[in-house]
Design a protein around this motif. Sequence first.
Motif, short mmCIF file in Angstrom:
data_model
loop_
_atom_site.label_atom_id
_atom_site.label_comp_id
_atom_site.label_asym_id
_atom_site.label_seq_id
_atom_site.Cartn_x
_atom_site.Cartn_y
_atom_site.Cartn_z
N ILE A 9 -15.16 7.53 -5.80
CA ILE A 9 -13.73 7.22 -5.79
C ILE A 9 -12.89 8.38 -5.29
O ILE A 9 -11.76 8.20 -4.82
N VAL A 10 -13.44 9.59 -5.32
CA VAL A 10 -12.70 10.78 -4.88
C VAL A 10 -12.33 10.67 -3.41
O VAL A 10 -11.23 11.08 -3.00
N VAL A 11 -13.24 10.11 -2.60
CA VAL A 11 -13.00 10.08 -1.15
C VAL A 11 -11.76 9.27 -0.79
O VAL A 11 -10.85 9.79 -0.13
N PRO A 12 -11.67 7.98 -1.18
CA PRO A 12 -10.45 7.24 -0.80
C PRO A 12 -9.19 7.85 -1.40
O PRO A 12 -8.13 7.82 -0.78
N LEU A 13 -9.28 8.45 -2.59
CA LEU A 13 -8.09 9.07 -3.19
C LEU A 13 -7.63 10.27 -2.37
O LEU A 13 -6.42 10.47 -2.16
N CYS A 14 -8.57 11.09 -1.90
CA CYS A 14 -8.21 12.23 -1.05
C CYS A 14 -7.57 11.76 0.25
O CYS A 14 -6.55 12.30 0.70
N LEU A 15 -8.16 10.74 0.85
CA LEU A 15 -7.64 10.23 2.12
C LEU A 15 -6.25 9.62 1.94
O LEU A 15 -5.37 9.79 2.78
N VAL A 16 -6.04 8.91 0.83
CA VAL A 16 -4.73 8.33 0.54
C VAL A 16 -3.68 9.42 0.40
O VAL A 16 -2.56 9.28 0.87
#
Lengths: 235, 105
Positions: A174-181
């Motif tokens: 879940i860290v990846v989409p949150l960073c990209l967002v």
Amino acid sequence: MSSTTASLHDITPMPSPVRDGVAAMLPLVIAYAPFAIVIGTTAAERGTPLAGWAGSWLIYGGSAHLAALRTLDGGGWAMAIATGVLINARLLVYSAGLARRWTHQPRWFRFVAAGLIIDPTFAAGERFADGCASATDQRRHFIAMAVTLGLGWSAAIGAGALLGSRVGGIDVGIVVPLCLVSIVGSALRVPASRVVVVVAAVLAICAGAMPAGTGLLLAIAGGAAAGCLWDRRAR
Amino acid sequence: MTTWAVMLGVGIGSYVLRIAPLMLLRRAVLSHGVDRAIGHAGVAAIAGLIATSVRHTGDGTAASPTLLAVALGTVLAVRGTAMLRIIVAGATLYYGATLVVQTLG
């Protein structure tokens, strides 16, 4: 009073561009660490931790780095390279902006600093340069920033690559989409960018059945075209 | 070997994107249309990555928690919240929602 007596102003230490550069990047190193660890574990899961880690300095860009590693699995090396480079296309705009600012910088600096241009170094560098006219100080500040960010970034990717399968058992995806967002979030305040995001996201989901990489390329082309059309309508 | 080639390929391609304007555009400017198109391409790329990451993460029972976490992250990001806070808030919601889904399921 003696003329040799130093005033308080004279002994106040001047701000150091190097210290400012390091201080500007330290919070971001902490913020980007989870994203970097995910990239490291992705490389470890592919069985190529050292090559994956090398991308931290070779690519110097998280979203392109991760996209290239993921596209490699299903799309092949050529698609992986194309995807990674396209994701970094925005660096053209940053460099074009810095080209005017760095007119008086020595050639060696432009060659070295080019490899270190990414969203945070561009944004913080522009902010510093707006308040400091000295080309030497701007140069020192940029290099200090970029090296600080690079060292922290590569260390975190290395940690992810070493932890590898131990982290793989923990659900950190879940860290990846949150960073990209968080990277694209501020752009959503602009109507044209909202159109770009919606079109690109829908295309990426609908093109999920296409070979890995081609769906993303379609999303990039479609999103960019939608944004240009919106700009034309708005004029 | 392939991973090395990809890392080098993306690295060289990215470096060319970075160095070309510094060498060629020292006094010139990109047209407004080209400028905007490149900016849109960058945003589109990250939006596409978000969508594929959500699909990758949100399989099966993780679908709802993933969408909730990304929705919260988006709202916070638009409001200008720092990245670390977005990650902490989004991840907390994700793990909490996952627990609820697994308990109810």
